[in-house]
Design an enzyme around this catalytic site. Sequence first.
Site, PDB file in Angstrom:
ATOM      1  N   PHE A 233      22.619  15.682 -35.823  1.00 51.04           N
ATOM      2  CA  PHE A 233      22.827  14.721 -36.915  1.00 51.04           C
ATOM      3  C   PHE A 233      22.609  13.284 -36.425  1.00 51.04           C
ATOM      4  O   PHE A 233      21.991  12.465 -37.101  1.00 51.04           O
ATOM      5  CB  PHE A 233      24.247  14.854 -37.488  1.00 51.04           C
ATOM      6  CG  PHE A 233      24.339  15.783 -38.671  1.00 51.04           C
ATOM      7  CD1 PHE A 233      23.954  17.110 -38.564  1.00 51.04           C
ATOM      8  CD2 PHE A 233      24.822  15.328 -39.896  1.00 51.04           C
ATOM      9  CE1 PHE A 233      24.038  17.976 -39.650  1.00 51.04           C
ATOM     10  CE2 PHE A 233      24.908  16.183 -40.990  1.00 51.04           C
ATOM     11  CZ  PHE A 233      24.517  17.506 -40.866  1.00 51.04           C
ATOM     12  N   LEU A 234      23.167  12.991 -35.249  1.00 51.27           N
ATOM     13  CA  LEU A 234      23.042  11.616 -34.733  1.00 51.27           C
ATOM     14  C   LEU A 234      21.578  11.294 -34.434  1.00 51.27           C
ATOM     15  O   LEU A 234      21.083  10.214 -34.781  1.00 51.27           O
ATOM     16  CB  LEU A 234      23.888  11.462 -33.459  1.00 51.27           C
ATOM     17  CG  LEU A 234      25.405  11.501 -33.682  1.00 51.27           C
ATOM     18  CD1 LEU A 234      26.145  11.620 -32.351  1.00 51.27           C
ATOM     19  CD2 LEU A 234      25.876  10.261 -34.437  1.00 51.27           C
ATOM     20  N   CYS A 283      21.045  14.494 -23.833  1.00 49.57           N
ATOM     21  CA  CYS A 283      21.551  15.451 -24.820  1.00 49.57           C
ATOM     22  C   CYS A 283      20.706  15.631 -26.078  1.00 49.57           C
ATOM     23  O   CYS A 283      20.466  16.760 -26.497  1.00 49.57           O
ATOM     24  CB  CYS A 283      22.954  15.044 -25.254  1.00 49.57           C
ATOM     25  SG  CYS A 283      24.171  15.425 -23.996  1.00 49.57           S
TER      26      CYS A 283
HETATM   27  C1  UDX Z   1      25.005  11.257 -27.034  1.00 52.30           C
HETATM   28  C2  UDX Z   1      26.122  11.450 -28.085  1.00 52.30           C
HETATM   29  O1  UDX Z   1      26.343  10.194 -28.735  1.00 52.30           O
HETATM   30  C3  UDX Z   1      27.392  11.947 -27.425  1.00 52.30           C
HETATM   31  O2  UDX Z   1      28.370  12.215 -28.403  1.00 52.30           O
HETATM   32  C4  UDX Z   1      27.083  13.228 -26.652  1.00 52.30           C
HETATM   33  O3  UDX Z   1      28.233  13.674 -25.966  1.00 52.30           O
HETATM   34  C5  UDX Z   1      25.953  12.999 -25.666  1.00 52.30           C
HETATM   35  O4  UDX Z   1      24.802  12.486 -26.352  1.00 52.30           O
HETATM   36  P1  UDX Z   1      24.409   9.419 -25.224  1.00 52.30           P
HETATM   37  O5  UDX Z   1      23.116  10.148 -25.118  1.00 52.30           O
HETATM   38  O6  UDX Z   1      25.150   9.087 -23.978  1.00 52.30           O
HETATM   39  O7  UDX Z   1      25.429  10.255 -26.138  1.00 52.30           O
HETATM   40  O8  UDX Z   1      24.166   8.022 -25.963  1.00 52.30           O
HETATM   41  P2  UDX Z   1      24.020   7.555 -27.486  1.00 52.30           P
HETATM   42  O9  UDX Z   1      24.802   6.310 -27.627  1.00 52.30           O
HETATM   43  O10 UDX Z   1      24.284   8.617 -28.446  1.00 52.30           O
HETATM   44  O11 UDX Z   1      22.483   7.135 -27.554  1.00 52.30           O
HETATM   45  C6  UDX Z   1      21.435   8.085 -27.470  1.00 52.30           C
HETATM   46  C7  UDX Z   1      20.101   7.401 -27.658  1.00 52.30           C
HETATM   47  O12 UDX Z   1      19.965   6.929 -28.989  1.00 52.30           O
HETATM   48  C8  UDX Z   1      19.886   6.175 -26.766  1.00 52.30           C
HETATM   49  O13 UDX Z   1      18.576   6.175 -26.275  1.00 52.30           O
HETATM   50  C9  UDX Z   1      20.138   5.011 -27.705  1.00 52.30           C
HETATM   51  O14 UDX Z   1      19.474   3.839 -27.303  1.00 52.30           O
HETATM   52  C10 UDX Z   1      19.591   5.557 -29.000  1.00 52.30           C
HETATM   53  N1  UDX Z   1      20.169   4.914 -30.183  1.00 52.30           N
HETATM   54  C11 UDX Z   1      21.489   5.044 -30.464  1.00 52.30           C
HETATM   55  C12 UDX Z   1      19.338   4.186 -31.030  1.00 52.30           C
HETATM   56  O15 UDX Z   1      18.125   4.052 -30.798  1.00 52.30           O
HETATM   57  N2  UDX Z   1      19.890   3.607 -32.141  1.00 52.30           N
HETATM   58  C13 UDX Z   1      21.207   3.724 -32.463  1.00 52.30           C
HETATM   59  O16 UDX Z   1      21.615   3.172 -33.504  1.00 52.30           O
HETATM   60  C14 UDX Z   1      22.033   4.463 -31.588  1.00 52.30           C
END
Ligand code: UDX
Length: 482
Positions: A233-234, A283
């Site tokens: 989802f994220l 992840c």
């Molecule tokens: C992620 C999940 O958030 C976390 O819950 C899980 O346990 C592991 O995977 P992480 O990969 O450490 O964590 O970082 P996250 O902050 O989620 O960012 C992931 C990627 O998305 C990064 O490259 C970040 O720059 C990018 N991102 C994040 C964006 O491009 N835009 C955003 O609005 C948020």
Amino acid sequence: MSALEIRTICCIGAGYVGGPTMAVIADKCPQIQVIVVDLNEARIADWNNPNFERLPVYEPGLSAVLKRVRGKNLHFSTEVNAAIKDAEMIFISVNTPTKTKGLGAGQASDLRWVEACARQVAQYAQGNTIVVEKSTLPVRTAAVIKAILEASQQDKSTEGNNCNFSVLSNPEFLAEGTAIQNLESPDRVLIGGEDKDSIESLATIYANWVPEEKILRTNLWSSELSKLTANAFLAQRISSINAVSSICEKTGADVREVATAIGSDSRIGPNFLQAGPGFGGSCFQKDILNLVYLCHHFGLSEVANYWESVVQLNNWQKERISKLVIQKLFGTVTGKKLAILGFAFKANTNDTREAPAIKIAKDLLEEGAQLAIFDPKVSSSQITFCLQSDEYIPPIASTKAINTGLNDEGKWWSSKSIEDALNGADAVLIITEWDHFRSLNWQSLATLMRKPAWVFDTRGVVIPNEILKAGLKLWRIGDGVN
Ligand code: UDX
Ligand code: ADP
């Protein structure tokens, strides 16, 4: 198994998840002895480094926690078997990268480290032992772990050594860069399992600092699937806003304004709407590909295609950035010096796994660019690993720097300062949103660059007027205005 009050914990795997997670558990539970073990001697030596600035993982707030607990009730060691023997609860927190060859290559997770761990636990554990999956794993991995443990349980009982295992899934939701905060005040803690007493043993540990209503209990498979789904989802949200960023650039809209407008809808919410060069990290891609693999396995090809498109859009976002840089620089970057600011996959970490900077840099090197790379926390040896190999890269590399280019023409090197990186450069690409990059003195930096000089801001961190006033050309993600 009746609910056990845990006094000894062992965590196998001293990486980005194992290290910070155990540090916080030790800090919040002084009555529990926690030992983190790893086969990698260099990494364990780094965790034991007397200089807290030289820990293997850069994570804000981590050194403060370690100062309180290391050597008291938190220990780092390479004695894996001994630690397994003494532990009442064992967390498995080893690496699970995507398989690079064989069945499921490119999608399924490589479970060889998890399996090896389960076999070690099966061989050395004694008495009642609760095994907790902490690594991000494909759904039904707990079944693999259980099968290995149960087989050894039978062997051991015929030898008169009675051993009982219970397997729990306790996925980690921490995000790098905010890990300590996420661990200390989690949105929720998820515990999946079959044995109620074991679930309560783990819940009791978290109850030392997490409110009861935030500790969710589910069955094993829901817990494993929730982790994959949360990340899917994220990641989908990021691909959605990145897709919109490209429409903004064509239509004269600004993706930041669009993000604020849609994020004000309480059903959508304001978080995770920052357009960028594509998501990275260990992840998101891995978990979606696991989901895709699972869907194919169950004949759900439409569902598989749906999730796979999130990764495809992410790859496209990275590609389109290197392409547009080349186009703006008159169609060629051969022999041109370009500064890359930021190599980590996001700010506040030294992790480079799946960092968009890798793909973008490789594309530009292919075109013969000379890249001066600056990142405040990523070492030159780590960048070398990333740019020389397509294989899985150990995130905390300790090997020496080689520092050569990819081919005869493209070259890269690691710059000691931003000024060095920009000196004589035709363009600067901001790829990681380090805070420091938000307040650069563009008037003075511009004087170092060869004109016409470009700023490519893939994170939307610069103030456009400052760039333009300094006589620089600007391309900003999702900015159809400038
Ligand atoms: C992620 C999940 O958030 C976390 O819950 C899980 O346990 C592991 O995977 P992480 O990969 O450490 O964590 O970082 P996250 O902050 O989620 O960012 C992931 C990627 O998305 C990064 O490259 C970040 O720059 C990018 N991102 C994040 C964006 O491009 N835009 C955003 O609005 C948020
Ligand atoms: P994560 O981001 O999930 O924490 P990392 O790759 O940073 O992943 O860390 C995983 C760690 O697990 C590595 O340091 C690796 O050496 C360690 N590891 C892998 N297999 C074993 C094993 N069988 N025994 C001990 N440590 C292991």
